[in-house]
Design a protein around this motif. Structure first.
Motif: not given
Length: 169
Positions: A99-105
């Protein structure tokens, strides 16, 4: 996760108390953007494997489904909404990192609507659900919570809806 052994006759799910159901999925908006949607597609099986190795986290069962060539989802059955929330927020579990990766993108403007994500969570109070399976392997709620002869919960849908934990038939 679901067996193939057919249980003869009519059965129902052996749920006591509330039923917690999570529907979670993704939609491929642009097939050509494989580098955006493929990691999302492969993340869910990884989380399900992680949860299967840690039953104390509370996932009781799941069903992987395809709604269309671009839409995939999972029906998950949980012990409680508290265990579901705890998994979603656990810093040592893969969901938090994914979820952190999705939010960063998204924040960096790199998502560009190539893949859609969604989830719906339901806590269904006891007395507000019923199930019946005829000559079926354990499936859905019955695979997650156990399977009992339908007569133990009521012969009709109305009787099964009225069933309360701790009562016997």
């Amino acid at each position: 996760m679901f067996g193939n052994k057919v249980t003869a006759g009519r059965t129902t799910a052996s749920v006591d108390g509330d039923a917690v159901v999570l529907l979670i999925g993704m939609r491929i908006n642009h097939f050509w953007a494989v580098h955006h949607w493929f990691p999302v597609l492969t993340a869910m099986p990884r989380m399900l494997r992680e949860l299967s190795r840690a039953p104390e986290r509370g996932l009781l069962g799941h069903v992987l489904l395809t709604a269309s060539p671009r839409t995939y989802y999972v029906v998950q059955y949980w012990e409680s909404k508290e265990k579901l929330y705890a998994y979603a927020h656990a810093p040592d579990m893969f969901h938090r990192r994914a979820w952190a990766i999705v939010n960063r993108k998204e924040k960096a403007g790199k998502a560009r609507q190539h893949v859609g994500l969604w989830h719906e969570t339901y806590v269904v109070p006891e007395g507000s659900y019923e199930s019946i399976y005829a000559d079926m392997p354990a499936f859905g709620l019955a695979a997650a919570h156990g399977q009992v002869a339908v007569e133990r919960r009521g012969r009709s849908a109305k009787e099964r809806f009225a069933y309360k934990s701790g009562t016997t038939r």
